[in-house]
Motif scaffolding. Structure first.
Motif, PDB file in Angstrom:
ATOM      1  N   UNK A 139       0.834  -1.208   0.000  1.00 52.71           N
ATOM      2  CA  UNK A 139       0.000   0.000   0.000  1.00 52.71           C
ATOM      3  C   UNK A 139       0.866   1.253   0.000  1.00 52.71           C
ATOM      4  N   UNK A 140       1.935   1.203   0.781  1.00 54.10           N
ATOM      5  CA  UNK A 140       2.835   2.352   0.828  1.00 54.10           C
ATOM      6  C   UNK A 140       3.469   2.576  -0.542  1.00 54.10           C
ATOM      7  N   UNK A 143       1.027   4.242  -2.802  1.00 49.35           N
ATOM      8  CA  UNK A 143       0.893   5.647  -2.445  1.00 49.35           C
ATOM      9  C   UNK A 143       2.095   6.437  -2.969  1.00 49.35           C
ATOM     10  N   UNK A 144       3.265   5.796  -2.879  1.00 51.50           N
ATOM     11  CA  UNK A 144       4.497   6.424  -3.367  1.00 51.50           C
ATOM     12  C   UNK A 144       4.387   6.647  -4.888  1.00 51.50           C
ATOM     13  N   UNK A 146       1.708   7.153  -6.500  1.00 45.52           N
ATOM     14  CA  UNK A 146       0.745   8.218  -6.771  1.00 45.52           C
ATOM     15  C   UNK A 146       1.417   9.587  -6.822  1.00 45.52           C
ATOM     16  N   UNK A 147       2.557   9.680  -6.175  1.00 45.60           N
ATOM     17  CA  UNK A 147       3.312  10.933  -6.187  1.00 45.60           C
ATOM     18  C   UNK A 147       2.400  12.085  -5.779  1.00 45.60           C
ATOM     19  N   UNK A 148       1.781  11.943  -4.599  1.00 41.21           N
ATOM     20  CA  UNK A 148       0.698  12.848  -4.196  1.00 41.21           C
ATOM     21  C   UNK A 148       1.096  14.313  -4.061  1.00 41.21           C
ATOM     22  N   UNK A 149       2.370  14.578  -3.837  1.00 45.90           N
ATOM     23  CA  UNK A 149       2.764  15.979  -3.633  1.00 45.90           C
ATOM     24  C   UNK A 149       3.141  16.665  -4.941  1.00 45.90           C
ATOM     25  N   UNK A 150       3.152  15.891  -6.018  1.00 41.12           N
ATOM     26  CA  UNK A 150       3.549  16.471  -7.291  1.00 41.12           C
ATOM     27  C   UNK A 150       2.435  17.366  -7.811  1.00 41.12           C
ATOM     28  N   UNK A 151       2.827  18.395  -8.560  1.00 39.92           N
ATOM     29  CA  UNK A 151       1.807  19.274  -9.142  1.00 39.92           C
ATOM     30  C   UNK A 151       1.318  18.706 -10.469  1.00 39.92           C
ATOM     31  N   UNK A 153      -0.309  15.918 -12.805  1.00 40.00           N
ATOM     32  CA  UNK A 153      -1.281  14.834 -12.669  1.00 40.00           C
ATOM     33  C   UNK A 153      -1.447  14.172 -14.017  1.00 40.00           C
TER      34      UNK A 153
ATOM     35  N   UNK B  70       2.137  28.315  -9.853  1.00 35.79           N
ATOM     36  CA  UNK B  70       1.409  27.304 -10.612  1.00 35.79           C
ATOM     37  C   UNK B  70       0.520  27.916 -11.679  1.00 35.79           C
ATOM     38  N   UNK B 142       7.677  15.357  -0.934  1.00 30.33           N
ATOM     39  CA  UNK B 142       8.091  14.549  -2.072  1.00 30.33           C
ATOM     40  C   UNK B 142       9.587  14.229  -1.991  1.00 30.33           C
ATOM     41  N   UNK B 167       9.085  10.930   0.110  1.00 34.72           N
ATOM     42  CA  UNK B 167       8.831   9.795  -0.777  1.00 34.72           C
ATOM     43  C   UNK B 167      10.116   9.321  -1.462  1.00 34.72           C
ATOM     44  N   UNK B 179       6.439   6.750   2.470  1.00 35.67           N
ATOM     45  CA  UNK B 179       5.265   7.623   2.551  1.00 35.67           C
ATOM     46  C   UNK B 179       4.872   7.873   4.005  1.00 35.67           C
ATOM     47  N   UNK B 201      -2.369  17.186   0.319  1.00 36.30           N
ATOM     48  CA  UNK B 201      -3.204  16.847  -0.836  1.00 36.30           C
ATOM     49  C   UNK B 201      -4.339  15.912  -0.389  1.00 36.30           C
TER      50      UNK B 201
END
Lengths: 160, 268, 373
Positions: A139-140, A143-144, A146-151, A153, B70, B142, B167, B179, B201
């Motif tokens: 799961x981790x 999530x990694x 997904x690169x959630x902090x990236x701007x 998408x 942005x 990140x 990450x 994470x 996010x």
């Protein structure tokens, strides 16, 4: 000095495991200390052990040509490392390297496998604990990815 | 509502594309009076307005805003230099429920730029204005290069236990790699006596909430800050309408227990 | 309440009295084959003898035989365009070497009199009042226009097939405050307005008109005329029970019905433009070529547009399904939470002006049926 069994008892992985089981498992274990920078496991070498990290920071790494070691994750006090000893061909898929002085318990894979075969109840109990950790790591990893902090998408899948 | 004019007193590039501005009133307006978690509407001349949360201390007479370049407006704000001017409307929105903190264990969970609206909470701890029984910060980003306020992390340790995780990083990075849900999941908590402030996010918040609920933290003890398109900030333009709420005036900080049914509806 | 009779032949006296009081009179008039709202200078500009025929994606003017002035139903315009301007300047900014100045755009707000406001439209105005003036922050432009407003309400005596105010409990009989209330009556022998004032301002206007005493006969005829509209709606295709709409929609955020409507909806935003309560707006910031002058303008926006829900990373509501659902659930359900009423007044504009004929009352029914399956 604390016995292996006492040390196992303090580790989250073994929480709630009956003393008899811990004693059985501790027969396969020994204390070990790795100094900073020392490899605990190397990719594609025999995975004879399962490590219970008592203290210290361990990097799970892979080697990238023209880059060097790439760290995928760090492991810490209370984590475990290694499940390659569970499945043939019993070889490590990644490197593990101590990033500082690491105190761990090293459990012999062959010895553990044998005890699990002889006592399937214990085998199942351990397998459940491993499966939980494998699932958490999966799961981790997702999530990694997904690169959630990236701007940036991926584009919307379907726009009607 | 016409913006007041502020002057840029300080500008720090946190990392490429993200800067922190310290702004002071030039004509009209009076800085400093806000609750942690609130936001201002910052206007870059001719380019537009954007909602940016407060990231400074409530008592030093300056508004501090961290801005990631942005869209058109944030690009223009990012181009501004010390001595230049911008328009400010605010403060708007609900803040973090600081009154919930006293005597309880405070868990601050921040992801990426989500650290910005939580920094005033940490300042409040450092200034002794808010006194939890203990406090922990889990801060995920990140890469180490994309972490905010790294120069202050050491000082924050006076007020709370800080766990940082990224990450991706080289092993020289002294924090954790992985994470944020992993260290959060490994944390020992007195779940019944914990209050959580969460910002990052939306995906990251969703996964963190799963972990927290799994650890026995009540949905009513989790507060989070929501992001939606805020244009007018006063509940008139409809852009941030979200279920029965306007994020701009009913939020941005919500109690998870109050909004969980809405939080789970996709594309709401 | 004191009612009087104004003969139809004296209707222009009302318009002129309002104009003499300084009001800019806004009322119905024919344009582009529709009855729209615009400034009216005399009775000659009213759509005398015109009605309309409305259905899904259908609006046609229809000549009436009775010469009624107000014999039409809600058209493409609503009064909101006079109160919440479709486009208005908000502020002007000027930049120099060592300064920045922002000045609010100054509007000369006219005192307006709306002639011919229907009960559903009074409800729509009251709904927008709650949005723009009901809370801590006020929309100054709206508030000022609203404060100066004189309302001549007209009870409906004819309903279009798209009308469903009886289902939304917003008409056709005027119940909300207004300055003057009138019912147009056309009998074999007479054409008159039964009217009363609802404010001091209304009373002042009444005093300037050639009124006649209202007899029992006038009341009976007026009541019967309004009952006609009620009957048309109650026997019409869009009569439904709206009492459970909020709960129904809350339960059905995942209805298959949304997928079906999304297959037809063009996301064109017509419904939101025609709707008398939709209040969303956006702003546009521009600079001139010198780069020293900037302006901010506000204009109507719609939750059906792509960038409406844009946040860093993309639009939250990327597809039509989520946008239609947002519009309808806000209108019929979450509006109650935010403003204490439904956002729908049952005027039927969104039905007539949807280019593909999506009917909000049918969609309610479709959700209901999908739930039963």
């Amino acid at each position: 000095m604390k016995s292996i069994e006492q040390l196992l008892q303090q580790h989250p992985f073994f929480h709630g495991l009956p003393a008899t089981d811990r004693q059985l498992i501790s027969g396969c274990g020994e204390n070990c200390v790795y100094s900073s920078g020392e490899y605990i496991a190397r990719e594609n070498t025999p995975a004879d052990f399962f490590f219970v990290i008592r203290e210290g920071r361990v990097a799970v790494e892979t080697y990238m040509p023209s880059h060097g070691a790439l760290c995928l994750q760090t492991l810490h006090d209370g984590d475990i490392f290694g499940w390659s000893w569970l499945f043939p061909p019993y070889r490590w898929t990644f490197d593990a390297r101590a990033l500082e002085k690491v105190r761990a318990i090293r459990l012999d894979g062959k010895c553990l496998r044998q005890k699990c075969e002889e006592d399937p109840r214990l085998g199942f109990e351990l397998m459940k604990r491993f499966a939980k950790i494998v699932a958490e790591r999966l799961q981790a990893t997702r999530l990694q990815l997904l690169d959630v902090y990236s701007t940036e998408r991926p584009p919307p899948a379907e726009v009607r | 509502m016409v913006p007041d004019i502020y002057r840029i007193a300080s500008r720090t590039e946190e990392f490429p594309g993200t800067c922190t501005l310290g702004i002071t009133p030039h004509s009209g307006g009076r800085a400093g009076n806000f609750s942690a978690g609130q936001f201002n509407m910052l206007y870059a001349f001719g380019a537009g307005e954007v909602a940016i949360s407060m990231s400074g201390s409530a008592q030093d007479g300056t508004y501090i805003h961290t801005i990631r370049s942005q869209g058109l407006a944030t690009q223009a704000l990012h181009r501004l230099r010390e001595g230049e001017f911008l328009g400010v409307r605010g403060p708007f929105g609900s803040g973090w429920p600081m009154e919930q903190v006293a005597g309880r264990h405070l868990l601050i969970v921040a992801g990426g730029l989500g650290m910005a609206p939580l920094r005033p909470v940490i300042y409040s701890l450092l200034e002794g204005k808010t006194q939890p029984s203990s406090a922990q910060l889990f801060y995920g980003a990140r890469r180490p290069q994309e972490m905010l306020y790294t120069g202050e992390l050491q000082r924050w340790q006076q007020a709370l236990k800080v766990v940082t995780t990224v990450d991706h990083a080289e092993t020289e990075w002294p924090g954790q790699i992985g994470v944020i849900t992993k260290p959060l999941g490994a944390a020992t908590l007195d779940a019944e006596n914990t209050v959580v402030f969460l910002c990052g996010p939306e995906v990251m918040m969703r996964f963190c909430i799963q972990v927290l609920l799994g650890k026995g933290v009540s949905a009513d003890a989790i507060y989070l800050s929501m992001e939606r398109n805020m244009k007018c900030a006063i509940g008139h333009c409809g852009h941030c309408q979200w279920g029965p709420n306007f994020i701009c005036k009913d939020g941005p900080v919500f109690r998870y227990g109050d909004i969980r049914a809405w939080f789970d509806i996709r594309a709401l | 309440m004191q009612y009087s009779v104004l003969l139809a032949t004296d209707l222009d006296r009302l318009i002129q009295a309002l104009r003499a009081e300084g009001y800019q009179v806004m009322g119905p008039t024919l344009r582009d084959q529709a009855i729209i709202y615009d400034e009216i200078h005399s009775v000659a500009e009213l759509p005398k003898g015109w009605g309309d025929e409305q259905e899904k994606a259908h609006y046609r003017l229809k000549q009436r035989e009775d010469g009624a002035y107000f014999g039409y139903a809600a058209g493409p315009h609503s009064w909101k365009k006079f109160l919440q301007r479709p486009r208005r300047p908000v502020w002007r900014a000027q930049k120099s070497e060592d300064s920045l100045q922002i000045v609010a755009a100054v509007e000369t707000v006219p005192a307006m009199a709306f002639l011919g406001v229907r009960s559903c439209e009074l409800h729509a105005i009251a709904t927008q009042d709650r949005v723009f003036t009901g809370d801590q922050y006020r929309n100054d432009s709206y508030s000022e226009r609203r404060a100066k407003l004189f309302i001549v309400a007209v009870n409906c005596t004819t309903a279009a097939a798209t009308c469903f105010c009886t289902s939304m409990h917003t008409g056709p009989q005027v119940t909300l405050p207004c300055d003057l209330e009138m019912t147009e009556v056309i009998d074999d022998a007479e054409h008159f307005f039964l009217l009363r004032s609802g404010s001091a301002g209304g009373e002042r206007i009444l005093q300037q008109l050639p009124l006649h005493a209202a007899a029992q006969r006038h009341h009976v005829l007026a009541q019967s005329a309004v009952s006609n509209a009620v009957r048309q709606m109650e026997q019409g295709p869009r009569n439904f029970d709206s009492s459970d709409l909020q709960a129904l929609l809350y339960r059905n955020y995942d209805s298959v019905s949304w997928d079906q409507v999304a297959d037809r909806c063009l996301s064109c935003a017509n419904c939101t433009m025609a709707c008398p309560t939709c209040f969303c707006s956006t702003v546009e910031d521009t600079t001139d070529l010198s780069g020293d002058h900037a302006e901010r303008w506000e204009r109507w926006d719609s939750c059906f547009t792509g960038d409406f829900s844009y946040i860093s990373g993309g639009a939250v509501r990327a597809d039509t399904r989520s946008r239609y659902r947002q519009w309808m659930t806000h209108k019929l359900a979450t509006w109650y939470d935010q403003f204490g009423s439904s956002g729908c007044v049952g005027c039927g504009r969104c039905i007539a002006w949807c280019p593909v004929g999506i009917d909000i009352t049918e969609e309610v029914q479709s959700i209901r049926e999908a739930e039963k399956r």
